[in-house]
Scaffold this motif. Structure first.
Motif, PDB file in Angstrom:
ATOM      1  N   LEU A  53      25.756   9.396 -17.453  1.00  0.00           N
ATOM      2  CA  LEU A  53      24.634  10.181 -16.941  1.00  0.00           C
ATOM      3  C   LEU A  53      23.601   9.320 -16.220  1.00  0.00           C
ATOM      4  CD1 LEU A  53      23.966  12.676 -19.879  1.00  0.00           C
ATOM      5  CD2 LEU A  53      25.038  13.148 -17.675  1.00  0.00           C
ATOM      6  N   LEU A  54      23.604   8.034 -16.491  1.00  0.00           N
ATOM      7  CA  LEU A  54      22.590   7.145 -15.919  1.00  0.00           C
ATOM      8  C   LEU A  54      22.626   7.146 -14.390  1.00  0.00           C
ATOM      9  CD1 LEU A  54      20.305   5.179 -16.584  1.00  0.00           C
ATOM     10  CD2 LEU A  54      22.006   3.350 -16.661  1.00  0.00           C
ATOM     11  N   THR A  55      23.815   7.037 -13.805  1.00  0.00           N
ATOM     12  CA  THR A  55      23.914   7.008 -12.339  1.00  0.00           C
ATOM     13  C   THR A  55      23.378   8.297 -11.735  1.00  0.00           C
ATOM     14  OG1 THR A  55      25.814   5.540 -12.441  1.00  0.00           O
ATOM     15  CG2 THR A  55      25.499   6.749 -10.380  1.00  0.00           C
ATOM     16  N   GLU A  56      23.770   9.420 -12.301  1.00  0.00           N
ATOM     17  CA  GLU A  56      23.309  10.720 -11.802  1.00  0.00           C
ATOM     18  C   GLU A  56      21.781  10.825 -11.918  1.00  0.00           C
ATOM     19  OE1 GLU A  56      23.769  15.368 -13.099  1.00  0.00           O
ATOM     20  OE2 GLU A  56      25.436  14.016 -13.552  1.00  0.00           O
ATOM     21  N   PHE A  57      21.245  10.402 -13.058  1.00  0.00           N
ATOM     22  CA  PHE A  57      19.799  10.463 -13.289  1.00  0.00           C
ATOM     23  C   PHE A  57      19.057   9.594 -12.278  1.00  0.00           C
ATOM     24  CE2 PHE A  57      15.889   8.787 -15.066  1.00  0.00           C
ATOM     25  CZ  PHE A  57      15.244   9.933 -15.498  1.00  0.00           C
ATOM     26  N   VAL A  58      19.493   8.350 -12.121  1.00  0.00           N
ATOM     27  CA  VAL A  58      18.820   7.416 -11.210  1.00  0.00           C
ATOM     28  C   VAL A  58      18.872   7.935  -9.778  1.00  0.00           C
ATOM     29  CG1 VAL A  58      18.874   5.079 -10.218  1.00  0.00           C
ATOM     30  CG2 VAL A  58      19.111   5.396 -12.695  1.00  0.00           C
ATOM     31  N   ALA A  59      20.026   8.418  -9.345  1.00  0.00           N
ATOM     32  CA  ALA A  59      20.172   8.927  -7.972  1.00  0.00           C
ATOM     33  C   ALA A  59      19.211  10.095  -7.717  1.00  0.00           C
ATOM     34  CB  ALA A  59      21.612   9.352  -7.717  1.00  0.00           C
ATOM     35  N   LYS A  60      19.164  11.033  -8.641  1.00  0.00           N
ATOM     36  CA  LYS A  60      18.297  12.208  -8.493  1.00  0.00           C
ATOM     37  C   LYS A  60      16.826  11.794  -8.555  1.00  0.00           C
ATOM     38  CE  LYS A  60      17.431  16.685 -10.772  1.00  0.00           C
ATOM     39  NZ  LYS A  60      16.035  16.522 -11.115  1.00  0.00           N
ATOM     40  N   SER A  85      23.307   1.924  -7.050  1.00  0.00           N
ATOM     41  CA  SER A  85      24.301   1.159  -7.822  1.00  0.00           C
ATOM     42  C   SER A  85      23.695  -0.112  -8.428  1.00  0.00           C
ATOM     43  CB  SER A  85      25.523   0.820  -6.966  1.00  0.00           C
ATOM     44  OG  SER A  85      25.148   0.086  -5.825  1.00  0.00           O
ATOM     45  N   ASN A  86      22.852  -0.807  -7.691  1.00  0.00           N
ATOM     46  CA  ASN A  86      22.205  -2.008  -8.232  1.00  0.00           C
ATOM     47  C   ASN A  86      21.188  -1.658  -9.314  1.00  0.00           C
ATOM     48  OD1 ASN A  86      23.556  -4.127  -7.012  1.00  0.00           O
ATOM     49  ND2 ASN A  86      22.278  -4.058  -5.194  1.00  0.00           N
ATOM     50  N   LEU A  87      20.453  -0.575  -9.118  1.00  0.00           N
ATOM     51  CA  LEU A  87      19.492  -0.146 -10.146  1.00  0.00           C
ATOM     52  C   LEU A  87      20.219   0.182 -11.452  1.00  0.00           C
ATOM     53  CD1 LEU A  87      17.130   2.126  -8.020  1.00  0.00           C
ATOM     54  CD2 LEU A  87      16.534  -0.070  -9.064  1.00  0.00           C
ATOM     55  N   VAL A  88      21.315   0.927 -11.344  1.00  0.00           N
ATOM     56  CA  VAL A  88      22.082   1.304 -12.533  1.00  0.00           C
ATOM     57  C   VAL A  88      22.615   0.056 -13.244  1.00  0.00           C
ATOM     58  CG1 VAL A  88      24.182   2.462 -13.344  1.00  0.00           C
ATOM     59  CG2 VAL A  88      22.651   3.623 -11.737  1.00  0.00           C
ATOM     60  N   ALA A  89      23.142  -0.891 -12.491  1.00  0.00           N
ATOM     61  CA  ALA A  89      23.667  -2.126 -13.082  1.00  0.00           C
ATOM     62  C   ALA A  89      22.567  -2.866 -13.854  1.00  0.00           C
ATOM     63  CB  ALA A  89      24.246  -3.027 -11.998  1.00  0.00           C
ATOM     64  N   ARG A  90      21.377  -2.913 -13.298  1.00  0.00           N
ATOM     65  CA  ARG A  90      20.253  -3.581 -13.974  1.00  0.00           C
ATOM     66  C   ARG A  90      19.795  -2.792 -15.205  1.00  0.00           C
ATOM     67  NH1 ARG A  90      16.474  -5.093  -8.738  1.00  0.00           N
ATOM     68  NH2 ARG A  90      18.060  -6.270  -7.602  1.00  0.00           N
ATOM     69  N   LEU A  91      19.742  -1.470 -15.072  1.00  0.00           N
ATOM     70  CA  LEU A  91      19.252  -0.632 -16.168  1.00  0.00           C
ATOM     71  C   LEU A  91      20.197  -0.599 -17.364  1.00  0.00           C
ATOM     72  CD1 LEU A  91      17.686   2.284 -14.138  1.00  0.00           C
ATOM     73  CD2 LEU A  91      16.473   0.758 -15.701  1.00  0.00           C
ATOM     74  N   LEU A  92      21.478  -0.766 -17.133  1.00  0.00           N
ATOM     75  CA  LEU A  92      22.440  -0.763 -18.240  1.00  0.00           C
ATOM     76  C   LEU A  92      22.085  -1.833 -19.275  1.00  0.00           C
ATOM     77  CD1 LEU A  92      25.850  -0.209 -16.401  1.00  0.00           C
ATOM     78  CD2 LEU A  92      24.720   1.358 -18.004  1.00  0.00           C
TER      79      LEU A  92
END
Length: 171
Positions: free
Chosen positions: A129-136, A106-113
């Protein structure tokens, strides 16, 4: 003393590395910046014009070149660096301390946005799709990251706190 910071993109490797190098009074190197200087290009342009396979090949070459330097430094790696070629073996065999900067999805996605445009691997993904991509992706890469000498959890900490914690780890 050589310190190698690794972790997923947007985990704060460069930000932490710059502060840590100041605190320890040693040089800071960012492998992506080093590649850009050597190739006289940007990472985005290398990916676009020569492809990821070419990029990973030169990344491996420049990683070995940097680690062969005699002086002390803090080195920030690209998020994928430990996961390609035999880079993790190169890192583990270097006379250095490697530190995995662990950040939640969740923190990575927030920063990447906020910085998708600068990140070739996620630039074209919509926000859903970003959250799904980062998690995988993080799941796939964690195996490599967890081979670091040490791990620091950075979610709820400020840069100065992380730098102090790393400094303690080193002694």
């Amino acid at each position: 003393m050589k310190i190698i910071l690794l972790g997923y993109m947007a985990s704060g490797k460069s930000t932490i590395g710059k502060q840590l190098s100041k605190k320890l009074d040693i040089n800071f190197l960012d492998l992506d910046d080093y590649i850009c200087k050597k190739e006289n290009s940007t990472i985005e342009h290398i990916f676009k014009t020569k492809g990821e396979i070419y990029f990973r090949k030169i990344e491996h070459q420049y990683l070995k070149e940097v680690l062969a330097k005699k002086d002390d430094f803090v080195l920030s790696l690209g998020g994928g660096t430990p996961c390609y070629a035999n880079n993790m073996s190169v890192i583990k065999n270097a006379d250095a301390t490697s530190i995995y900067i662990q950040v939640s999805v969740s923190n990575l996605v927030a920063r990447l946005l906020n910085e998708k445009a600068k990140r070739p691997l996620v630039a074209s993904l919509n926000d859903d799709l970003l959250t799904e991509f980062v998690a995988k992706h993080l799941f796939e890469r964690r195996f490599y990251y967890e081979q670091a000498t040490k791990t620091i959890q950075s979610d709820a900490k400020k840069v100065f706190e992380l730098v102090a914690e790393i400094e303690k780890m080193l002694h």
